[in-house]
Motif scaffolding. Structure first.
Motif, PDB file in Angstrom:
ATOM      1  N   LEU A 150      21.501  54.212  53.323  1.00 47.65           N
ATOM      2  CA  LEU A 150      21.665  53.501  52.059  1.00 47.65           C
ATOM      3  C   LEU A 150      22.554  52.072  52.125  1.00 47.65           C
ATOM      4  O   LEU A 150      22.258  51.037  51.652  1.00 47.65           O
ATOM      5  CB  LEU A 150      21.732  54.284  50.740  1.00 47.65           C
ATOM      6  N   VAL A 194      11.920  61.733  47.943  1.00 47.79           N
ATOM      7  CA  VAL A 194      12.783  61.721  46.982  1.00 47.79           C
ATOM      8  C   VAL A 194      11.925  63.112  45.976  1.00 47.79           C
ATOM      9  O   VAL A 194      10.762  62.750  45.797  1.00 47.79           O
ATOM     10  CB  VAL A 194      12.777  60.606  46.031  1.00 47.79           C
ATOM     11  N   ILE A 200      14.222  53.346  41.389  1.00 47.01           N
ATOM     12  CA  ILE A 200      15.663  53.344  41.086  1.00 47.01           C
ATOM     13  C   ILE A 200      16.081  52.779  39.587  1.00 47.01           C
ATOM     14  O   ILE A 200      16.705  53.233  38.726  1.00 47.01           O
ATOM     15  CB  ILE A 200      16.666  53.296  42.302  1.00 47.01           C
ATOM     16  N   ARG A 256       8.056  62.031  45.722  1.00 44.56           N
ATOM     17  CA  ARG A 256       7.822  60.653  45.788  1.00 44.56           C
ATOM     18  C   ARG A 256       8.257  60.053  47.297  1.00 44.56           C
ATOM     19  O   ARG A 256       9.484  60.098  47.681  1.00 44.56           O
ATOM     20  CB  ARG A 256       8.466  59.684  44.667  1.00 44.56           C
ATOM     21  N   PHE A 316      11.826  57.618  53.098  1.00 44.65           N
ATOM     22  CA  PHE A 316      12.863  58.149  52.075  1.00 44.65           C
ATOM     23  C   PHE A 316      12.228  58.993  51.310  1.00 44.65           C
ATOM     24  O   PHE A 316      11.032  58.544  50.527  1.00 44.65           O
ATOM     25  CB  PHE A 316      13.577  57.146  51.339  1.00 44.65           C
ATOM     26  N   ASP A 332      10.872  48.888  47.535  1.00 41.58           N
ATOM     27  CA  ASP A 332       9.868  50.099  46.156  1.00 41.58           C
ATOM     28  C   ASP A 332      10.769  50.926  45.913  1.00 41.58           C
ATOM     29  O   ASP A 332      10.654  51.379  44.704  1.00 41.58           O
ATOM     30  CB  ASP A 332       8.879  50.466  47.259  1.00 41.58           C
ATOM     31  N   PHE A 333      12.001  51.353  46.734  1.00 42.23           N
ATOM     32  CA  PHE A 333      12.766  52.429  46.379  1.00 42.23           C
ATOM     33  C   PHE A 333      13.684  51.899  45.542  1.00 42.23           C
ATOM     34  O   PHE A 333      13.876  52.717  44.223  1.00 42.23           O
ATOM     35  CB  PHE A 333      13.706  52.613  47.645  1.00 42.23           C
ATOM     36  N   PHE A 362       8.749  57.070  50.164  1.00 41.71           N
ATOM     37  CA  PHE A 362       8.692  55.821  50.325  1.00 41.71           C
ATOM     38  C   PHE A 362       8.927  55.436  51.841  1.00 41.71           C
ATOM     39  O   PHE A 362       9.691  55.753  52.592  1.00 41.71           O
ATOM     40  CB  PHE A 362      10.192  55.150  49.809  1.00 41.71           C
ATOM     41  N   LEU A 383       9.981  49.079  51.982  1.00 44.16           N
ATOM     42  CA  LEU A 383      10.362  50.277  51.770  1.00 44.16           C
ATOM     43  C   LEU A 383      11.465  50.122  50.840  1.00 44.16           C
ATOM     44  O   LEU A 383      11.612  51.073  49.734  1.00 44.16           O
ATOM     45  CB  LEU A 383      10.722  51.088  52.819  1.00 44.16           C
ATOM     46  N   TRP A 384      12.442  49.621  50.947  1.00 43.90           N
ATOM     47  CA  TRP A 384      13.490  49.460  50.449  1.00 43.90           C
ATOM     48  C   TRP A 384      13.572  48.927  48.928  1.00 43.90           C
ATOM     49  O   TRP A 384      14.121  49.262  48.091  1.00 43.90           O
ATOM     50  CB  TRP A 384      14.642  48.235  51.425  1.00 43.90           C
ATOM     51  N   LEU A 391      17.422  63.497  47.690  1.00 46.53           N
ATOM     52  CA  LEU A 391      17.127  62.613  48.761  1.00 46.53           C
ATOM     53  C   LEU A 391      17.018  63.211  50.225  1.00 46.53           C
ATOM     54  O   LEU A 391      18.173  63.764  50.565  1.00 46.53           O
ATOM     55  CB  LEU A 391      17.837  61.500  48.746  1.00 46.53           C
ATOM     56  N   GLU A 420      22.268  60.165  54.625  1.00 47.72           N
ATOM     57  CA  GLU A 420      21.875  59.463  53.634  1.00 47.72           C
ATOM     58  C   GLU A 420      22.609  58.052  52.962  1.00 47.72           C
ATOM     59  O   GLU A 420      22.097  57.191  52.783  1.00 47.72           O
ATOM     60  CB  GLU A 420      21.311  60.297  52.321  1.00 47.72           C
TER      61      GLU A 420
END
Ligand code: SF4
Length: 465
Positions: A363, A310, A344, A321, A308, A339-340, A323, A336-337, A294, A359
């Motif tokens: 988060l 990944v 996960i 990927r 973000f 989707d992330f 975001f 964004l959050w 990340l 990071e």
């Protein structure tokens, strides 16, 4: 900087790094790297901010031909004698010193002008008072004192959020005297020590300094060398990392509180000397079928993390990927959050590698700001593995910096765009927001993807130790 005068810029630079003063006086300017896009953008944004503040404040301004500071000084004097309330871009001249502050403000108190005096005010985009702001103001106040016959008691800074901070001049006067003496000595040829550190990242002399420091085996190449420790070593006649590598520490007079630090520095010096990595202990890394690498990108203006990135590795397969928030606003950041988290949540056993605390902090910030259910939050936090402390405790490297860029480069990883950096990505994002030129977004994603790959390279290397 105006060539033959000592200016507020000299004061600010000298406070940051004495070697910068030296190189600006005596260095080969053709070797100095040009300003990065990011730095240029910061300067433009500062100018725009200053203009927006100035437009709201009534003021008088000395008129003079560009570069004719003597005329500017006489104009400024006339405005001061006339008792103007606020003078924008005044010229304070007292050879060899030249002060070009943002404002002089009329304040109560007696002076050579009568029953009023002036003080200095500056406009800055930063959000808190720093010495790099206050020291030039103290310098301008010194010049002002010779003009109006009395020191102003305070200086004022209008900060980037519009708040105003006043501070007392008196506590800084001795520091200013010392700085002016040091600058005069450096101008006359005194060469300050090298000072390699985080401050060098955006400095135009970074290439010159790093090469010189390596050539001279300079102590400042030792990662995390603090100035008091360097002074202790210098006092014992240790001036290069070769000296330190060979030194018998038992015979040196090292204060107890520095003993462990010096021991680690000696190890580093030996590593520099032999150009070989020393293993302190085998790193312990978790095993998981899904590994995520990340890396986040930050917007310079809003300070929010808009990307973000990944890198997902399942066995031999890798996929990147991103975001992305297409605008640095809450609705986009929330999307964004979410989707992330949707990405996960279905993962069974996974580990998230990242480099340094940024990071994790982000988060946690996103979780607080935009929400997450508790079990998923626990899984997320448990999966995080910061490679930076693992590196520090596992190995000693012949490197002046333990940043991901420097370490991955040492391990042979190359970014496809050598000019790319976190700061450059900030610049690209600002430009992309303004133009929506998709090539800029591609450059950001490419850079971020490669940062994720660099993290993977570091992790894989640690796993081989
Ligand atoms: S590169 Fe670093 S040491 Fe060299 S002048 Fe710049 S800030 Fe100072």
């Amino acid at each position: 900087m105006t060539a033959s005068y000592i200016t507020g810029t000299h004061i600010r630079n000298h406070h940051k790094c004495e070697r910068l003063t030296y190189l600006n006086f005596h260095g080969d300017l053709s070797q100095k790297l040009p300003l990065t896009d990011f730095r240029r953008q910061l300067i433009e944004q500062s100018q725009q901010y200053e203009a927006s503040i100035v437009s709201r404040l009534p003021h008088a301004r000395p008129e003079y031909q560009a570069g004719d500071f003597l005329s500017g000084f006489h104009q400024t004097l006339r405005l001061m004698e006339a008792g103007e309330n606020r003078i924008y871009k005044p010229v304070l001249l007292q050879e060899p010193y030249l002060g070009l502050p943002d404002f002089l403000e009329r304040v109560p108190g007696c002076s050579g002008f009568g029953n009023f005096r002036y003080r200095v005010a500056e406009i800055k985009r930063g959000l808190s008072l720093k010495k790099e702001y206050t020291l030039p103001i103290v310098f301008y106040s010194y010049l002002l004192s010779s003009i109006q016959g009395v020191w102003p008691t305070t200086g004022r800074v209008i900060l980037g959020d519009g708040t105003e901070k006043e501070f007392s001049i008196a506590p800084y006067r001795e520091t200013l005297t010392a700085i002016l003496q040091e600058i005069a000595a450096v101008q006359a040829g005194k060469e300050p020590l090298h000072n390699i550190g985080a401050r060098c990242r955006h400095c135009g002399w970074r290439k010159v300094c790093l090469e010189e420091a390596k050539e001279r085996k300079d102590l400042s190449l030792l990662f995390n060398l603090r100035e008091p420790v360097r002074q202790v070593l210098l006092a014992q006649g240790i001036t290069t990392f070769t000296d330190l590598a060979k030194a018998d520490l038992q015979r040196l007079r090292i204060p107890k509180e520095y003993a462990d630090v010096v021991h680690r520095l000696q190890l580093q010096a030996q590593v520099w000397e032999q150009q070989q990595v020393v293993l302190l202990r085998r790193p312990s890394l978790p095993q998981a079928p899904v590994e995520l690498f990340l890396d986040m990108e930050e917007d310079a203006e809003s300070r929010c993390n808009y990307l973000f990135g990944v890198l997902i590795r399942r066995g031999e397969e890798e996929e990147y990927r991103p975001f992305l928030a297409r605008r640095p606003v809450k609705t986009e950041l929330r999307r964004l959050w979410k989707d992330f988290l949707r990405f996960i949540a279905p993962l069974d056993r996974f580990v998230i590698y990242h480099f340094d605390q940024h990071e994790r902090v982000q988060l946690e910030h996103f979780a607080t700001e935009y929400g997450i259910d508790t079990p998923l939050y626990r899984r997320l936090v448990r999966s995080l593995v910061d490679l930076y402390p693992i590196i520090i405790s596992s190995v000693v490297l012949p490197l002046h910096s333990y940043s991901i860029k420097v370490i991955a480069d040492y391990l042979g990883f190359r970014w496809s765009d050598t000019a790319a950096s976190g700061a450059q990505a900030m610049y690209w994002y600002t430009q992309w927001l303004a133009t929506r030129d998709e090539r800029l977004l591609e450059a950001i994603l490419q850079y971020n993807r490669e940062d994720c790959m660099a993290t993977r390279v570091v992790k894989d290397w640690l796993a081989t130790l």
